[in-house]
Every structure is written in structure tokens, then in C-alpha cells.
Design a protein around this motif. Sequence first.
Motif, PDB file in Angstrom:
ATOM      1  N   TYR A 206       0.324 -10.134  51.994  1.00 43.82           N
ATOM      2  CA  TYR A 206       1.464  -9.375  52.520  1.00 43.82           C
ATOM      3  C   TYR A 206       2.758 -10.068  52.109  1.00 43.82           C
ATOM      4  O   TYR A 206       2.905 -11.285  52.258  1.00 43.82           O
TER       5      TYR A 206
ATOM      6  N   LYS B 148       4.500  -4.718  52.472  1.00 48.72           N
ATOM      7  CA  LYS B 148       3.179  -4.120  52.293  1.00 48.72           C
ATOM      8  C   LYS B 148       2.192  -5.160  51.772  1.00 48.72           C
ATOM      9  O   LYS B 148       2.572  -6.223  51.285  1.00 48.72           O
ATOM     10  N   TRP B 149       0.890  -4.805  51.907  1.00 56.04           N
ATOM     11  CA  TRP B 149      -0.192  -5.656  51.421  1.00 56.04           C
ATOM     12  C   TRP B 149      -0.572  -5.242  50.005  1.00 56.04           C
ATOM     13  O   TRP B 149      -0.630  -4.055  49.700  1.00 56.04           O
TER      14      TRP B 149
ATOM     15  N   VAL C 202      -3.598  -5.882  46.937  1.00 60.22           N
ATOM     16  CA  VAL C 202      -4.990  -6.300  46.781  1.00 60.22           C
ATOM     17  C   VAL C 202      -5.128  -7.185  45.548  1.00 60.22           C
ATOM     18  O   VAL C 202      -4.599  -6.867  44.472  1.00 60.22           O
TER      19      VAL C 202
ATOM     20  N   ARG D 243      -9.967 -11.136  59.429  1.00 58.42           N
ATOM     21  CA  ARG D 243      -9.958 -11.929  58.203  1.00 58.42           C
ATOM     22  C   ARG D 243      -9.417 -13.323  58.516  1.00 58.42           C
ATOM     23  O   ARG D 243      -8.749 -13.541  59.523  1.00 58.42           O
TER      24      ARG D 243
ATOM     25  N   SER E 123      -1.037  -2.360  58.479  1.00 59.05           N
ATOM     26  CA  SER E 123      -2.480  -2.594  58.380  1.00 59.05           C
ATOM     27  C   SER E 123      -2.860  -2.935  56.941  1.00 59.05           C
ATOM     28  O   SER E 123      -2.264  -2.424  55.979  1.00 59.05           O
ATOM     29  N   MET E 124      -3.850  -3.804  56.796  1.00 54.00           N
ATOM     30  CA  MET E 124      -4.349  -4.161  55.473  1.00 54.00           C
ATOM     31  C   MET E 124      -5.099  -2.986  54.860  1.00 54.00           C
ATOM     32  O   MET E 124      -5.505  -2.055  55.552  1.00 54.00           O
ATOM     33  N   ASN E 125      -5.284  -3.048  53.553  1.00 55.18           N
ATOM     34  CA  ASN E 125      -6.054  -2.003  52.877  1.00 55.18           C
ATOM     35  C   ASN E 125      -7.502  -2.005  53.362  1.00 55.18           C
ATOM     36  O   ASN E 125      -8.115  -0.949  53.516  1.00 55.18           O
TER      37      ASN E 125
ATOM     38  N   GLU F 210      -6.099 -10.222  50.051  1.00 55.00           N
ATOM     39  CA  GLU F 210      -4.898  -9.401  50.193  1.00 55.00           C
ATOM     40  C   GLU F 210      -3.719 -10.298  50.560  1.00 55.00           C
ATOM     41  O   GLU F 210      -3.879 -11.278  51.297  1.00 55.00           O
TER      42      GLU F 210
ATOM     43  N   ASN G 121      -8.907  -3.228  56.535  1.00 57.00           N
ATOM     44  CA  ASN G 121      -8.389  -3.767  57.793  1.00 57.00           C
ATOM     45  C   ASN G 121      -9.511  -4.177  58.742  1.00 57.00           C
ATOM     46  O   ASN G 121     -10.104  -3.352  59.424  1.00 57.00           O
TER      47      ASN G 121
ATOM     48  N   ALA H 153      -4.676 -13.057  53.291  1.00 53.76           N
ATOM     49  CA  ALA H 153      -5.938 -12.721  53.962  1.00 53.76           C
ATOM     50  C   ALA H 153      -7.074 -12.949  52.981  1.00 53.76           C
ATOM     51  O   ALA H 153      -7.122 -12.317  51.914  1.00 53.76           O
TER      52      ALA H 153
END
Length: 440
Positions: free
Chosen positions: A261, A267-268, A270, A229, A222-224, A259, A226, A246
Amino acid sequence: MAVGAAGASSESGSGVSGSRLMKTGSFRDEESCPKQMSPIRGGGSRNTSPLGRVGSRNTSPSRQKVIKTKPRGLDEETVATFSKAIHPDVQMEDNIWAMLPEDLLNEILARVPPFMIFRLRSVCKRWNSILQDNSFLKFHSQVPSHGPCLLTFWKNSQTPQCSVFSLPLKTWYRIPFTFLPPWAFWLVGSSGGLVCFSGLDGLTFKTLVCNPLTQTWRRLPSMNYNQQRQLIMVVDRTEKSFKVIATSDIYGDKSLPTEVYDSKIDKWTVHQIMPAVNLCSSKMAYCDSRLYLETLSPLGLMMYRLDSGYWEHIPAKFPRSLLDGYLVAGTQKRLFLVGRIGLYSTLQSMRIWELDHAKIMWVEISRMPPRYFRALLRLSAERFECFGQDNLICFTSWNQGKGLLYDVDKKVWSWIAGCALQSYNSQVCFYEPRFDASVH
């Protein structure tokens, strides 16, 4: 590369704009719309004789032969044509070919079109396990690409459906997509043999990446921040990795940080928030490690540098009387703008511009011939989609059962027919079939 609500290619990604499935989950040629399918060519030679329906009388001086084959893994009917001189089949000595060195065999099979590999797997147990053979995958990764394909995705009674049109083979293939989870997802785009989807599992926004050929997939973390997007995927075949970018909130009512990935670290991360702008479209294009979006205010383009993680504005003014425009990524640093010009239906035309990076201006490079424009868009208010890859641009219209392809380098226009383009809710992008594209 992939686009999805975005667009890109492998270093410049591709963007998003009928037969029964075999129980074994193998691939089949499309059969449900034979009248719209491109002619099948046999033996690699040009077929100049008129082909009627299978079983009809052939009045051409050329002799035709209909061969029906149903090997395990691909149920199809193949039409082959022969010239007047018919040569007998060359007898292959089993004792010689059975002793073919494994490296040589893998190099030969690696050059077979990917969709044909599934027919060859029925030859023997050794060939059936070839997709798990690291030696074959190594040779496959080193040979030239099969060539561009069009991937169409849609849902029929909530069941995912997918067909691929091979431009080199001029044939539609159905790919089973029942291996994906039952989410409400949509096509983001494709890059380097991988296809990206995003969607909702209940109220949770999720992103997944899959390889349609190997039927493998995985869900990304999951994005920070989420939520829905605008996404775009980029594959780096040299590093054997991929990234998903994203950008802003898909509805544009929240300022969210960009973001990215990275599959190498899983991981995503920022990055900078995109400056406040009034976007023309949610469509994006990626080329030369840069992501581009159209903006009305300030007028021009927003460019995101993947290496630095920062946004900047490019004041490239759009052509006058532009009704709707799509950004399309080409090879190297080439960036195209495709759109309609003209305020009145009788004066409208479709044009293609290329961005002059030095002068920061759009330069017209081509116009769609009027007969193609009228066939593609019967009404002036009709909606069309446009996406590209490797200097190929494809146009589709909601009311057409075919697509229009333009080769920027050769300056050639051609139609692509097939039932897979008929569905009103189908999503289309360019696709490069590869067995060695890993989702990890």
C-alpha cells in the motif's frame, strides 16, 4: 518503521514484540505503579539523594521540595530536587515575553518534548490551538526527534489502552485510545510517528493507521486478496508518505502475492508471490529498503526488495544450537539476529549477531550478562519477545513487569520498569512521537 506481526524503523522501523484517563482526552503521567516507575529528574541535573515516598522525611543533606501541579491537560505530581544553593526564580517581564515574535515562539515550542506540549496548551488560547498551526508543525518537522519511546498497547475490558515510556525523560505517559473504532484489532508496529493496527470487523480484515498524539486515524482500502496477512509499515518523512507491506497468509496455508500500500496513490499494488519456503517465524525486519524473514527450508533468509518488488533467498546459516531467533533492524544496513543458545537450561545464554552482508554469515557481537538473563527468563522454556530500532534492542518476558534494553553502540544494558509492561496481553514496539506525522 513498524512491524507487527512485523518489525521495522523509520528508515528502519520498529517491531512489535496507570492512571485514569482525563475526560478531556488529554495525556497524563502514569501513577498507578509508582514503585516501578523510573525516578523523575528535576531541572535536568542528576539526582543523587535518596528519594522516599512523597511526604516522607528526607534525611539527605540535599533539600527536596515537592511541587504538586494540576494544569489543564496534564494531571500529575512532579517531584523536583534542589542542591544546597537555592537561587530565586528569575522574574520574567510580561510585556517583553508577550511580544515574542511568532516564528521565534514556534521554534522554541517545537523543541519542547511532545508530551509537555499538552501542559503548555493551558497557558492561553493561542497556545491551545498550536497543534493546528502550520508554522509550528513546520518548525516541529525540522527539529531533531524527541528520542526513542516504548509504546505498549493492550485491552482492558475490551477498551483499548496505551502507555508510552519516554527513554529521554524516563517517564511513563498514558495516551487515550478511545478514538479508535471498536474492532478486534492488534498492534502491527510503528514508524515515523504513526502506529499501524490490523484486525477484524466482524469477518472483514481491516488495516488502520493512526497518530496517537493528534488522535487522528484512517482505515486503509481493502487489499486485492483481503485476509489476515503479515504486515509491516514504513514511513518516509522526506516524501511525507508511508507504505504498508503485506506478505504471505498469516497461517501460511495459502500462497498469496505480496501487496504494497502506498499512501501517495491510496491503493494496494500486487507484486511477486514469495517463493515456497518453510518460515521459522512470522517476525520480520525492515532496513535499507529491504524486508527480511527467517526460513528453515531453504535455510537462511528471504529478502524482499521494496524498490523492485521481488523476493530472493540469502543462504546465511544460523548459529548452531539456536533455540529461538528474532530479526532486528538497526540503522543503515545493519541487521541483527537475537536468540538463545544452548540445549540445557543451565547452559543457555542470550546472544546477538550481526549479518556480514559481504560474507553472508552471522557474526557474534554481544552476549547478555548471566545475571540479566536469569532475571529476564526464570525458566528455560519461558517465552520472550524482542524488537529494536536505531541500534536499540528491547527484551520483554511474559512473567516480568519490566523490560531490558540494550544499546548496541554503547554496549550498555539497562532495565525499564513500569506497570504498562505487566499486562500478559500487552503488545510493545518502539515509537517516535511526532505531531507532523500525517495519516494521509
